[in-house]
Scaffold this active site. Structure first.
Site, PDB file in Angstrom:
ATOM      1  N   LYS A 108       6.634 -22.919  28.106  1.00  0.00           N
ATOM      2  CA  LYS A 108       7.597 -23.513  27.173  1.00  0.00           C
ATOM      3  C   LYS A 108       7.068 -24.887  26.744  1.00  0.00           C
ATOM      4  O   LYS A 108       6.001 -24.932  26.140  1.00  0.00           O
ATOM      5  CB  LYS A 108       8.978 -23.575  27.819  1.00  0.00           C
ATOM      6  CG  LYS A 108       9.529 -22.177  28.171  1.00  0.00           C
ATOM      7  CD  LYS A 108      10.960 -22.216  28.666  1.00  0.00           C
ATOM      8  CE  LYS A 108      11.533 -20.842  28.879  1.00  0.00           C
ATOM      9  NZ  LYS A 108      11.349 -20.296  30.236  1.00  0.00           N
ATOM     10  N   GLU A 125      -4.890 -10.287  46.175  1.00  0.00           N
ATOM     11  CA  GLU A 125      -3.705 -10.567  46.997  1.00  0.00           C
ATOM     12  C   GLU A 125      -4.042 -11.577  48.084  1.00  0.00           C
ATOM     13  O   GLU A 125      -5.098 -11.462  48.732  1.00  0.00           O
ATOM     14  CB  GLU A 125      -3.187  -9.291  47.661  1.00  0.00           C
ATOM     15  CG  GLU A 125      -2.187  -8.548  46.807  1.00  0.00           C
ATOM     16  CD  GLU A 125      -2.756  -7.265  46.274  1.00  0.00           C
ATOM     17  OE1 GLU A 125      -3.959  -7.269  45.920  1.00  0.00           O
ATOM     18  OE2 GLU A 125      -2.002  -6.277  46.228  1.00  0.00           O
ATOM     19  N   THR A 134       8.615 -22.241  34.417  1.00  0.00           N
ATOM     20  CA  THR A 134       7.693 -21.388  33.687  1.00  0.00           C
ATOM     21  C   THR A 134       6.603 -22.305  33.151  1.00  0.00           C
ATOM     22  O   THR A 134       6.747 -23.529  33.148  1.00  0.00           O
ATOM     23  CB  THR A 134       8.397 -20.661  32.520  1.00  0.00           C
ATOM     24  OG1 THR A 134       9.141 -21.611  31.778  1.00  0.00           O
ATOM     25  CG2 THR A 134       9.298 -19.557  33.016  1.00  0.00           C
ATOM     26  N   TYR A 152      -8.704  -8.090  41.761  1.00  0.00           N
ATOM     27  CA  TYR A 152      -7.546  -8.045  42.666  1.00  0.00           C
ATOM     28  C   TYR A 152      -7.706  -9.138  43.702  1.00  0.00           C
ATOM     29  O   TYR A 152      -8.790  -9.298  44.269  1.00  0.00           O
ATOM     30  CB  TYR A 152      -7.445  -6.681  43.356  1.00  0.00           C
ATOM     31  CG  TYR A 152      -6.283  -5.881  42.810  1.00  0.00           C
ATOM     32  CD1 TYR A 152      -5.006  -6.414  42.828  1.00  0.00           C
ATOM     33  CD2 TYR A 152      -6.476  -4.617  42.266  1.00  0.00           C
ATOM     34  CE1 TYR A 152      -3.932  -5.703  42.310  1.00  0.00           C
ATOM     35  CE2 TYR A 152      -5.398  -3.903  41.750  1.00  0.00           C
ATOM     36  CZ  TYR A 152      -4.134  -4.456  41.773  1.00  0.00           C
ATOM     37  OH  TYR A 152      -3.068  -3.772  41.262  1.00  0.00           O
ATOM     38  N   ARG A 177       1.980 -17.519  29.408  1.00  0.00           N
ATOM     39  CA  ARG A 177       3.248 -16.964  29.875  1.00  0.00           C
ATOM     40  C   ARG A 177       3.151 -16.736  31.392  1.00  0.00           C
ATOM     41  O   ARG A 177       2.357 -15.911  31.847  1.00  0.00           O
ATOM     42  CB  ARG A 177       3.488 -15.645  29.141  1.00  0.00           C
ATOM     43  CG  ARG A 177       4.877 -15.113  29.158  1.00  0.00           C
ATOM     44  CD  ARG A 177       5.121 -14.250  27.940  1.00  0.00           C
ATOM     45  NE  ARG A 177       5.213 -15.098  26.759  1.00  0.00           N
ATOM     46  CZ  ARG A 177       6.321 -15.738  26.375  1.00  0.00           C
ATOM     47  NH1 ARG A 177       7.439 -15.605  27.050  1.00  0.00           N
ATOM     48  NH2 ARG A 177       6.324 -16.519  25.320  1.00  0.00           N
ATOM     49  N   ASP A 189      15.297 -25.895  38.554  1.00  0.00           N
ATOM     50  CA  ASP A 189      14.547 -25.009  37.659  1.00  0.00           C
ATOM     51  C   ASP A 189      14.289 -25.810  36.386  1.00  0.00           C
ATOM     52  O   ASP A 189      15.192 -26.011  35.572  1.00  0.00           O
ATOM     53  CB  ASP A 189      15.390 -23.759  37.364  1.00  0.00           C
ATOM     54  CG  ASP A 189      14.709 -22.811  36.394  1.00  0.00           C
ATOM     55  OD1 ASP A 189      13.735 -23.225  35.743  1.00  0.00           O
ATOM     56  OD2 ASP A 189      15.165 -21.655  36.282  1.00  0.00           O
TER      57      ASP A 189
END
Ligand code: DSN
Length: 411
Positions: A223, A50, A220, A48, A229, A194
């Site tokens: 692609k 954060e 992203t 974790y 991903r 984008d």
């Protein structure tokens, strides 16, 4: 090992077989390298973290900090960005963070119309973007099927949006970033690009980058960029704080550290000269694919492509709907998706078009001459779709052809 879960093991093996024996023409898909796969399957998933490198809300993050910093440093080098946040889990959360950082609910956003190639997060009425913001669409020209920048300017001057969004999921032409920026300057709007679909082609130096001109750029990573991903946001230094705050704690909690490590691996790969060659080949293959489709009598929207994808009006050309085409191709092992074409008289669930793209086939080593074979298989599958004997034969031909081209990570 996953072998200890035989049920899931079999499912994964079947998917490996599907990927190896089929032709992947979905424009947004690709095959990651073994190194990227390996990074995703590491103990970094146990953590974790954060917060951001050097300022976390949990102890034990000194090594995670190094992995995330490496991803940031490589992304900055790859794209020449002033600031990078690699934590967005995927494209829509990344875009949500950008809206949150730059706008207030209700603000006007100028974006490419969804039925012409824009993305869900660019204003779909059921998406957060359409629900929370006032979306003003711009369109492609009806005749040329290319975005008309004079029309974009006219709408922008009339509507005075707070943000101008340039980007797409299904558009085959280059965007005029400089012109978008000039228009935004006239009305004091922020600029958001984008580049999810074309990030790899920009990193591979084949398409112009919006990064020198635009305030914020999201993408992203899975692609054309051929990473895991996920997503990332790049921006000018003046927006860095707002973007970081919007990603965490605004939209997300703990980052996926194993995925961020895999992003670092993918960015490292994209910095190599071989990625420039790959990106150039993706575009050469797309042009060859578009030409071969046209030779078989299919209408390619706007007459061709500048990038990795194209829209084909199968209904207009051959009276086959997009849904029928998707199904006919799926059963012979060719993956594509049905897609609206500009000014489509049909509905999104059964539109006139299909979308084709070359990033995945290019990763498997295919060249222009192979695109002709792909189109011949695709055309046969559509023409013979009601002939079960032929469908079986075409499926065998697809498999025999596909297995000649290795998929990274699949033996
Ligand atoms: N779903 C992606 C695509 O196929 O283009 C966009 O996020």
């Amino acid at each position: 090992m996953i072998k200890y879960d035989p049920k899931l093991y079999k499912i994964i093996k079947r998917e490996e077989k599907r990927q190896k024996e089929g032709l992947e023409l979905i424009a947004s898909e690709n095959y990651v390298s073994e190194a990227v796969l390996e990074a995703m399957g590491t103990v970094l998933t146990n953590k974790y973290s954060e917060g951001y490198p050097g300022r976390r809300y949990y102890g034990g993050n000194e090594i995670i900090d190094q992995a995330e910093s490496l991803a940031i440093e490589r992304a900055k080098k790859l794209f020449g960005a002033e600031h990078v946040n690699v934590q967005p889990l995927s494209g829509s959360p990344a875009n949500l963070a950008v809206y949150m950082a730059l706008l207030k609910p209700g603000d006007k956003v100028l974006g490419f119309s969804l039925d012409q190639g824009g993305h869900l997060s660019h204003g779909h009425p059921l998406n957060f973007s359409g629900l929370l913001y006032t979306i003003i669409p711009y369109f492609a020209d009806k005749k040329t099927e290319v975005i008309d920048m004079d029309e974009v300017e006219r709408i922008a001057l009339k509507e005075k949006p707070k943000m101008i969004l340039a980007g797409f999921s299904a558009y085959s032409r280059s965007l005029d970033w400089k012109r978008f920026k000039k228009i935004a300057e006239k009305i004091g709007a922020v600029t958001f690009a984008d580049i999810a679909h074309i990030a790899g082609l920009i990193a591979g130096k084949q398409l112009e980058s919006p990064i020198p001109y635009f305030d914020v750029v999201s993408t992203t990573t899975h692609k054309t960029l051929r990473g895991p991903r996920g997503a990332m946001i790049m921006c000018k230094e003046e927006f860095a704080k707002a973007i970081d705050r919007a990603v965490f704690p605004g939209v997300q909690g703990g980052p996926h550290d194993h995925i961020n490590a895999a992003k670092a691996v993918a960015f490292g790969e994209a910095l190599k000269p071989s990625f420039v060659k790959y990106s150039a080949q993706v575009i050469k293959n797309a042009k060859a694919l578009a030409e071969a489709m046209q030779e078989k009598g299919y209408r390619v929207i706007s007459g061709g492509t500048d990038n990795h994808l194209m829209l084909v009006d199968v209904f207009g050309s051959k009276q086959i709907t997009g849904k029928e085409a998707e199904h006919a191709l799926e059963i012979v092992g060719i993956s594509i998706n049905k897609n609206m074409v500009p000014f489509d008289p049909r509905k999104p669930m059964d539109p006139s078009g299909i979308r084709l793209g070359t990033p995945a086939l290019t990763t498997r080593g295919m060249k222009e001459k192979h695109m002709k074979i792909v189109v011949s298989l695709l055309d046969k599958a559509l023409m013979e779709r009601n002939n079960p004997k032929m469908v079986k034969k075409i499926a065998r031909d697809v498999r025999d052809f596909s297995v000649k081209f290795p998929v990274p990570g699949i033996k």
